[in-house]
Design a protein around this motif. Sequence first.
Motif, PDB file in Angstrom:
ATOM      1  N   ASP A  43     -17.693 -26.212  28.119  1.00 39.99           N
ATOM      2  CA  ASP A  43     -18.327 -27.191  28.638  1.00 39.99           C
ATOM      3  C   ASP A  43     -17.475 -28.526  29.077  1.00 39.99           C
ATOM      4  N   VAL A  44     -16.102 -28.027  29.082  1.00 32.34           N
ATOM      5  CA  VAL A  44     -14.920 -28.866  29.443  1.00 32.34           C
ATOM      6  C   VAL A  44     -14.566 -28.762  30.886  1.00 32.34           C
ATOM      7  N   ASP A  45     -14.903 -29.498  31.828  1.00 31.03           N
ATOM      8  CA  ASP A  45     -14.893 -29.296  33.459  1.00 31.03           C
ATOM      9  C   ASP A  45     -13.491 -29.265  33.767  1.00 31.03           C
ATOM     10  N   ALA A  46     -12.623 -30.307  32.967  1.00 30.88           N
ATOM     11  CA  ALA A  46     -11.264 -30.590  33.408  1.00 30.88           C
ATOM     12  C   ALA A  46     -10.315 -29.747  32.896  1.00 30.88           C
ATOM     13  N   VAL A  47     -10.553 -28.635  31.856  1.00 27.10           N
ATOM     14  CA  VAL A  47      -9.856 -27.702  31.485  1.00 27.10           C
ATOM     15  C   VAL A  47     -10.372 -26.387  32.022  1.00 27.10           C
ATOM     16  N   ARG A  48      -9.377 -25.751  32.933  1.00 28.64           N
ATOM     17  CA  ARG A  48      -9.447 -24.426  33.342  1.00 28.64           C
ATOM     18  C   ARG A  48      -9.160 -23.231  32.204  1.00 28.64           C
ATOM     19  N   VAL A  49     -10.395 -22.413  32.004  1.00 27.71           N
ATOM     20  CA  VAL A  49     -10.229 -21.470  30.848  1.00 27.71           C
ATOM     21  C   VAL A  49     -10.137 -19.982  31.379  1.00 27.71           C
ATOM     22  N   GLU A  50      -9.053 -19.500  30.785  1.00 33.10           N
ATOM     23  CA  GLU A  50      -8.871 -18.029  31.327  1.00 33.10           C
ATOM     24  C   GLU A  50      -9.018 -17.054  30.136  1.00 33.10           C
ATOM     25  N   CYS A  51     -10.208 -16.133  30.021  1.00 35.41           N
ATOM     26  CA  CYS A  51     -10.488 -15.264  28.945  1.00 35.41           C
ATOM     27  C   CYS A  51      -9.609 -13.853  29.399  1.00 35.41           C
ATOM     28  N   LEU A  52      -8.851 -13.589  28.358  1.00 34.97           N
ATOM     29  CA  LEU A  52      -8.170 -12.660  28.430  1.00 34.97           C
ATOM     30  C   LEU A  52      -8.624 -11.013  28.232  1.00 34.97           C
ATOM     31  N   GLY A  53      -9.851 -10.953  27.783  1.00 32.27           N
ATOM     32  CA  GLY A  53     -10.670  -9.728  27.719  1.00 32.27           C
ATOM     33  C   GLY A  53     -10.125  -8.882  26.424  1.00 32.27           C
ATOM     34  N   GLY A  54     -10.689  -7.908  26.297  1.00 30.29           N
ATOM     35  CA  GLY A  54     -10.425  -6.859  25.275  1.00 30.29           C
ATOM     36  C   GLY A  54     -11.435  -6.379  24.492  1.00 30.29           C
ATOM     37  N   SER A  55     -11.307  -5.912  23.060  1.00 30.75           N
ATOM     38  CA  SER A  55     -12.316  -5.401  22.279  1.00 30.75           C
ATOM     39  C   SER A  55     -12.201  -6.397  21.234  1.00 30.75           C
ATOM     40  N   LEU A  56     -13.498  -6.872  20.969  1.00 32.23           N
ATOM     41  CA  LEU A  56     -13.696  -7.914  19.769  1.00 32.23           C
ATOM     42  C   LEU A  56     -13.097  -7.595  18.530  1.00 32.23           C
ATOM     43  N   ARG A  57     -12.481  -8.199  17.847  1.00 29.18           N
ATOM     44  CA  ARG A  57     -12.017  -8.261  16.431  1.00 29.18           C
ATOM     45  C   ARG A  57     -12.935  -9.019  15.732  1.00 29.18           C
ATOM     46  N   VAL A  64      -8.831  -8.141  21.331  1.00 28.83           N
ATOM     47  CA  VAL A  64      -7.621  -7.408  21.055  1.00 28.83           C
ATOM     48  C   VAL A  64      -7.668  -5.976  21.724  1.00 28.83           C
ATOM     49  N   GLY A  65      -6.414  -5.462  21.927  1.00 25.81           N
ATOM     50  CA  GLY A  65      -6.410  -4.178  22.328  1.00 25.81           C
ATOM     51  C   GLY A  65      -5.698  -4.099  23.857  1.00 25.81           C
ATOM     52  N   PRO A  66      -5.832  -2.908  24.253  1.00 30.30           N
ATOM     53  CA  PRO A  66      -4.825  -2.481  25.598  1.00 30.30           C
ATOM     54  C   PRO A  66      -5.349  -3.455  26.731  1.00 30.30           C
ATOM     55  N   LEU A  67      -6.454  -4.105  26.941  1.00 35.80           N
ATOM     56  CA  LEU A  67      -6.858  -4.816  27.997  1.00 35.80           C
ATOM     57  C   LEU A  67      -6.527  -6.370  27.793  1.00 35.80           C
ATOM     58  N   ALA A  68      -6.282  -6.865  26.583  1.00 36.43           N
ATOM     59  CA  ALA A  68      -5.710  -8.024  26.390  1.00 36.43           C
ATOM     60  C   ALA A  68      -4.336  -8.188  26.380  1.00 36.43           C
ATOM     61  N   GLU A  69      -3.588  -7.043  25.992  1.00 38.12           N
ATOM     62  CA  GLU A  69      -2.094  -6.773  26.129  1.00 38.12           C
ATOM     63  C   GLU A  69      -1.752  -6.848  27.626  1.00 38.12           C
ATOM     64  N   ALA A  70      -2.691  -6.025  28.476  1.00 39.03           N
ATOM     65  CA  ALA A  70      -2.173  -6.090  29.955  1.00 39.03           C
ATOM     66  C   ALA A  70      -2.464  -7.481  30.591  1.00 39.03           C
ATOM     67  N   ALA A  71      -3.144  -8.012  30.019  1.00 42.61           N
ATOM     68  CA  ALA A  71      -3.426  -9.417  30.634  1.00 42.61           C
ATOM     69  C   ALA A  71      -2.182 -10.290  30.284  1.00 42.61           C
ATOM     70  N   LEU A  72      -1.961 -10.137  29.067  1.00 44.63           N
ATOM     71  CA  LEU A  72      -0.585 -10.947  28.432  1.00 44.63           C
ATOM     72  C   LEU A  72       0.558 -10.640  29.227  1.00 44.63           C
ATOM     73  N   GLU A  73       1.035  -9.478  29.388  1.00 47.30           N
ATOM     74  CA  GLU A  73       1.916  -9.024  30.253  1.00 47.30           C
ATOM     75  C   GLU A  73       2.115  -9.543  31.754  1.00 47.30           C
TER      76      GLU A  73
END
Length: 105
Positions: A43-57, A64-73
């Motif tokens: 709910d903080v409009d002044a901060v842009r938030v990017e969710c990197l995705g993946g499987s829930l740990r 975590v997992g390949p989707l999160a790793e691909a985003a980080l790369e």
Amino acid sequence: MRPGETVLLDAGSTMGALAHELRSASALTVATTGLTTLNELADVDAVRVECLGGSLRHLSHGLVGPLAEAALEKLTFDRAFLGADGVSPDGGSVRQTCNRPASKN
């Protein structure tokens, strides 16, 4: 942190506490794999938030997992804050998985 920076916050309760402190930030982009960070900044409009995705740990409420790793790369960050479940004797950080600990390099 300075306005205009892009910051990576790992998953976990410590990162959630850091995200809480960032609620008053402006012109900041926060990328995260952590649900606690997402909840803190949702709910903080002044901060842009990017969710990197993946499987829930479930243990860390992190993605975590390949989707999160691909985003980080594909992304770059001005600052990165990483959590750890422990520190090994050789100085590396470790995280606990269901089967065995794995190093965060």
